[in-house]
Design an enzyme around this catalytic site. Sequence first.
Site, PDB file in Angstrom:
ATOM      1  N   SER A 467       0.810  -1.209   0.000  1.00 57.96           N
ATOM      2  CA  SER A 467       0.000   0.000   0.000  1.00 57.96           C
ATOM      3  C   SER A 467       0.852   1.272   0.000  1.00 57.96           C
ATOM      4  O   SER A 467       1.505   1.581  -0.991  1.00 57.96           O
ATOM      5  CB  SER A 467      -0.958  -0.050   1.193  1.00 57.96           C
ATOM      6  OG  SER A 467      -1.993   0.887   1.043  1.00 57.96           O
ATOM      7  N   ASP A 478      10.284   6.125  -9.937  1.00 59.12           N
ATOM      8  CA  ASP A 478       9.865   6.884 -11.116  1.00 59.12           C
ATOM      9  C   ASP A 478      10.618   8.204 -11.241  1.00 59.12           C
ATOM     10  O   ASP A 478      10.985   8.619 -12.348  1.00 59.12           O
ATOM     11  CB  ASP A 478       8.362   7.149 -11.064  1.00 59.12           C
ATOM     12  CG  ASP A 478       7.532   5.889 -11.280  1.00 59.12           C
ATOM     13  OD1 ASP A 478       8.070   4.931 -11.869  1.00 59.12           O
ATOM     14  OD2 ASP A 478       6.369   5.859 -10.855  1.00 59.12           O
ATOM     15  N   LYS A 492      -0.739  -4.495  -3.206  1.00 58.98           N
ATOM     16  CA  LYS A 492      -2.048  -4.000  -2.740  1.00 58.98           C
ATOM     17  C   LYS A 492      -2.222  -2.575  -3.254  1.00 58.98           C
ATOM     18  O   LYS A 492      -1.737  -1.623  -2.666  1.00 58.98           O
ATOM     19  CB  LYS A 492      -2.103  -4.044  -1.204  1.00 58.98           C
ATOM     20  CG  LYS A 492      -3.308  -3.344  -0.572  1.00 58.98           C
ATOM     21  CD  LYS A 492      -4.620  -4.021  -0.898  1.00 58.98           C
ATOM     22  CE  LYS A 492      -5.731  -3.549   0.058  1.00 58.98           C
ATOM     23  NZ  LYS A 492      -6.066  -2.136  -0.076  1.00 58.98           N
TER      24      LYS A 492
END
Length: 683
Positions: A467, A478, A492
């Site tokens: 999560s 990124d 998740k």
Amino acid sequence: MSLIAATRCCALVASLLVALSTSAFAGPSPTDAQRQAATEVAESLRYGHYADITLDDAWSRRAFEQLLDVMDSQRAYLLKDDIEDFSDLRTTLDDALYEGELERVYEFYSHYQDRLESRLEWLIDQIDAGLAFDYTGNERLMLEREEMAWERSQKALDAVWERRLKNAALSLELSDQTPEAIQETLRERYAGQLSRVRQTNAEDVFGLFMAAVTSTVDPHTEYLSPRQGESFDIQMKLSLEGIGALLQSEGEYVKVSSLVAGGPADKSGVLQPADRIVAVGQGEEGEMTNVVGMRLDEVVDLIRGPKGSTVRLDIIPAKAVDVTRSRTVKIVRDTVELEDQAASSEIVTLERDGGEHRIGIIEIPTFYVDFDAWQAGEEDYRSTTRDVAKEIERLKGEGVEGIVLDLRNDGGGALQEANSLIGLFIDRGPTVQVRDAEGRISLYGDTDSGSLYEGPLAVLVNRLSASASEIVAGAIQDYGRGLVLGNRTFGKGTVQTLNELNHGQIKLTRAKFYRISGESTQHRGVYPDLEFPNLVDPELIGESTLENALPWDTVRSVQYRRYGNPDRYLDTLRGKHEERVSEDANFTYLKRQASLTKQLREQQTTISLNREQRKREMEAQEREQLALENRRRRALGLEPLDDWIDAREEEPGDSEEEAPVDRAQIIEGAQILLDYALLTRND
């Protein structure tokens, strides 16, 4: 800290799963409140779920298969004719749900209950008649029967159960129980199940049907009965006292899915994810209650208790090579304070070319915020970001050459803290996209200008990082802001809301997380730039192991700036890493252990009912495990062990000198970050 047993990985659905195969009643009827709740669930799924769900005949067929799975996943009670007698439900479950006409579902369950009760009575009769098995033949027991065809006769099912009973008796005999103790243990096990069967009521049947209904769409959409809803609210407030473990059901067993950071189980080190609990005892000594086949909420009630009291758990370790070898662990119940979950830091000193280099490690067990203090307007409220910022300032003052964020085993928490934490390492920008059921995309991010730390950075993750942890790791990757090291994360990537029904509640998947690159974290998780051997078997834990998990997909990426290009150094870093770990005893052990675990899992589809053959198979597997462990110990200068049981019962080390395998990941993470810092120093 409370024992939280139903907040992740469809644990509540799983509890109902077990409830159904271990509970019975005579001819229940649906109540008006349950009828109304069924229609409300239908509307919630149709109009409120993230996915585009159509409740039609095709859905009914899937729901019917789910109903069979939650009732009799091992094909052990119902016959093929039983399935055919109720085959009309294959195309009418959608109508039953929409209209609240549940009688036919209840009839089916009542028939199943008759079969279950009769089977338990048959087992008790067999035991009372005396157990006189011949363990010299060539019989083998199939461990999993989910893919088997339904048996056509009671005689065929009797043969299945004779082998099951024989295996249960042999397992106890190999655990050195006397014939009298074996008979008493097995009778107690099945009599206990039968007693619970006869206490089941109509609410349980409704819960079973709802479990089948909601699990057709995704594993995190769940119906909560009024009792479960109250328990869920208490658990989310962390006000119950227990051992701090997240549990789920797996067949007849209750399995540990993860540990609460800073909780008693986590601190003790005696319980690990994927361990299975077979018995629970209260206090330092005394009788243990067998919980094989017991419903999840009942097991939770046994494990919960007042702060300072002791609970004993008889467990089958996740890495056990044979289920006959369980072990008993003791855990002192406690509550978990915010301080137990707070971020903390240390400095790892590495030697290179005659010089010393210092790398900071910040451990983040969870993403927390003191909501009460925050809402009260207190200036110095505690939160993950604030605590990490203090640790960064301390480490900068100590002159570290890089910082590793340790997010291993961090199951997530407050989304706002994931956003603000990323902001410590970037100068404003997006952090995560959230797509709702209508297709609208909301963009969250850091709005504060400037960053607190601009130096070399790495994020260490594993299969239990979920999560919010995945959002942080994905954003750092990124942005090119640092390296991601370790294992593929949990996966998740969905968001749930809790909605009130006239009777109970429904936890509904309403949205999905996406990285700023446009990739979902759902199902796939975040892949590390450099991978370490797994401490947790990815075939046992993770979103991809859950049935009907929503798929991975993408949305459009957003505009963001890249802070660096770690990819250009990965080949060099990987070469240096592999050269180091080829000589590292702990990493060699982890790689071979992962390979051996996979090999054993693939091989062990059946188990021998021949005593000597069973012992030979078990001893051969344990010899492999022991040789692997002793190879590691000799390389570390530790005393070799004489028996594999000693390795299983050895308490986890907590000093660098003992070099436990999870500590090796910290050291290697620091080594890789130092390599990266040295390579990029002139950029």
